[in-house]
Design a protein around this motif. Structure first.
Motif, mmCIF file in Angstrom:
data_model
loop_
_atom_site.group_PDB
_atom_site.id
_atom_site.type_symbol
_atom_site.label_atom_id
_atom_site.label_comp_id
_atom_site.label_asym_id
_atom_site.label_seq_id
_atom_site.Cartn_x
_atom_site.Cartn_y
_atom_site.Cartn_z
ATOM 1 N N GLY A 13 0.725 -1.194 0.016
ATOM 2 C CA GLY A 13 -0.013 -0.029 -0.209
ATOM 3 C C GLY A 13 0.918 1.216 0.097
ATOM 4 N N SER A 14 2.174 1.270 0.370
ATOM 5 C CA SER A 14 2.988 2.249 0.453
ATOM 6 C C SER A 14 4.384 2.047 0.255
ATOM 7 N N GLY A 15 5.179 2.906 0.319
ATOM 8 C CA GLY A 15 6.605 2.925 0.082
ATOM 9 C C GLY A 15 7.399 2.004 -0.653
ATOM 10 N N ILE A 16 8.174 1.166 -0.030
ATOM 11 C CA ILE A 16 8.909 0.132 -0.945
ATOM 12 C C ILE A 16 8.243 -1.084 -1.725
ATOM 13 N N SER A 183 10.510 6.737 2.884
ATOM 14 C CA SER A 183 9.468 5.947 3.267
ATOM 15 C C SER A 183 8.608 6.014 4.490
ATOM 16 N N GLY A 184 7.332 5.591 4.796
ATOM 17 C CA GLY A 184 6.739 5.795 5.723
ATOM 18 C C GLY A 184 7.547 5.278 7.062
ATOM 19 N N ASP A 188 9.467 9.865 9.976
ATOM 20 C CA ASP A 188 9.519 10.546 11.336
ATOM 21 C C ASP A 188 10.997 11.046 11.469
ATOM 22 N N THR A 189 11.983 10.242 11.407
ATOM 23 C CA THR A 189 13.295 10.490 11.358
ATOM 24 C C THR A 189 13.623 11.621 10.584
ATOM 25 N N LEU A 190 13.581 11.298 9.139
ATOM 26 C CA LEU A 190 14.175 12.086 8.209
ATOM 27 C C LEU A 190 13.374 13.670 8.192
ATOM 28 N N ILE A 208 19.505 10.405 0.004
ATOM 29 C CA ILE A 208 18.794 9.429 0.609
ATOM 30 C C ILE A 208 17.891 8.662 -0.764
ATOM 31 N N GLY A 209 17.582 7.470 -0.510
ATOM 32 C CA GLY A 209 17.195 6.363 -1.480
ATOM 33 C C GLY A 209 15.648 6.691 -1.568
ATOM 34 N N GLU A 210 15.004 6.448 -2.918
ATOM 35 C CA GLU A 210 13.833 6.432 -3.071
ATOM 36 C C GLU A 210 13.248 5.074 -3.233
ATOM 37 N N PRO A 211 11.794 4.907 -2.922
ATOM 38 C CA PRO A 211 11.240 3.491 -3.094
ATOM 39 C C PRO A 211 11.595 3.104 -4.205
ATOM 40 N N ASP A 212 11.442 3.674 -5.321
ATOM 41 C CA ASP A 212 11.991 2.963 -6.739
ATOM 42 C C ASP A 212 13.312 2.464 -7.010
ATOM 43 N N ASP A 213 14.219 3.219 -6.212
ATOM 44 C CA ASP A 213 15.727 2.397 -6.064
ATOM 45 C C ASP A 213 15.715 1.047 -5.792
ATOM 46 N N ILE A 214 14.658 0.930 -4.919
ATOM 47 C CA ILE A 214 14.930 -0.548 -4.276
ATOM 48 C C ILE A 214 13.913 -1.480 -4.984
ATOM 49 N N ALA A 215 12.918 -0.845 -5.764
ATOM 50 C CA ALA A 215 12.010 -1.577 -6.549
ATOM 51 C C ALA A 215 12.712 -1.911 -7.774
#
Length: 261
Positions: A13-16, A183-184, A188-190, A208-215
């Motif tokens: 539903g979100s993030g990676i 990502s979610g 909070d930390t970022l 900082i990485g993006e979810p699509d970098d991991i995808a």
């Protein structure tokens, strides 16, 4: 019923997890999107040409079994599984309660186990496939949060263990270890400027990485291009754990020359 097969993605539903679903849709597979937030899964599914959303707690084997069975009936046997659901509790060992420890291990490791138990028989019966598990650099180096580090270390070990077990069924299994990603999990930390700046400073690629970098890494491991790859981990962290971070002393270290005597 379409028998072309599907990709099952948790945390979709979100993030990676969501980014992985979007990438995998390019392969032509239908998507079964599992997320504890059913509404978020529905929104993601609405953006894909062939997808079904399931509001599922990955620690509940009955819910998982029902969702996987329905997806297989609708789309055909799973060809890809991406285990991406996860939570974090940012506490040291002695700060953590037993309940917090169990919850982190339950979602981040036992949840993976439950998905594997439900998907592997169908995947094997369908002729094989590929499994990609989202681990973390926390599984490679101390990351500050004991329960999360332990869970992700378990993901790495489980992935290696299963490579030989599943090969006979034509199933490959690998993992991806993200660094710090927008990502979610890290919202909070970022949002803290000091943490954000320190994260960038400690990432050699300078972002900082993006979810699509991991995808993208997940899509490669899931694809025929990685057909001879199993039981391995691909670190996608911008170089964060590739080096010792000396901070301001780094320039001094690199400019120091021992005098010959």
């Amino acid at each position: 019923m379409d028998t072309a097969g599907c990709a099952v993605v948790t945390g979709a539903g979100s993030g990676i997890g969501r980014a992985c679903a979007m990438r995998l849709s390019e392969s032509g597979l239908a998507l079964a999107l599992l997320d504890a937030n059913g509404e978020a899964a529905e929104k993601a599914a609405a953006e894909l040409p062939a997808a079904a959303a399931f509001g599922v707690d990955v620690t509940d084997e009955t819910q998982v079994a029902d969702a996987v069975r329905e997806a297989a009936q609708r789309f055909g046997a799973p060809k890809v599984l991406v285990n991406a659901a996860g939570i974090i509790v940012r506490k040291t060992l002695l700060e953590s309660s037993v309940e917090e420890w169990r919850r982190v291990l339950d979602v981040n490791l036992t949840g993976y186990f439950i998905l594997l138990r439900q998907v592997i028989p169908l995947m094997a019966a369908g002729g094989g496939g590929s499994i990609v598990q989202i681990a973390s650099i926390a599984g490679h180096t101390g990351y500050g949060f004991s329960s999360y580090t332990a869970a992700k270390g378990g993901v790495l070990a489980l992935t290696r263990q299963l490579a030989a077990e599943l090969a006979k069924d034509g199933i490959r299994i690998n993992s991806v270890s993200p660094g710090v990603v927008h990502s979610g999990l890290n919202r909070d930390t970022l949002s803290n400027s000091a943490i954000h700046a320190a994260t960038v400073a400690n990432t050699p690629l300078g972002r900082i990485g993006e979810p699509d970098d991991i995808a993208r890494a997940v899509a490669f491991l899931a694809s025929p291009d990685a057909g001879y790859v199993t039981g391995t981990d691909l670190v996608a962290d911008g170089g964060m754990i590739s080096t010792i971070h000396w901070g301001p002393a780094g320039d001094e270290l690199h400019s120091f020359h021992t005098q010959e005597r």
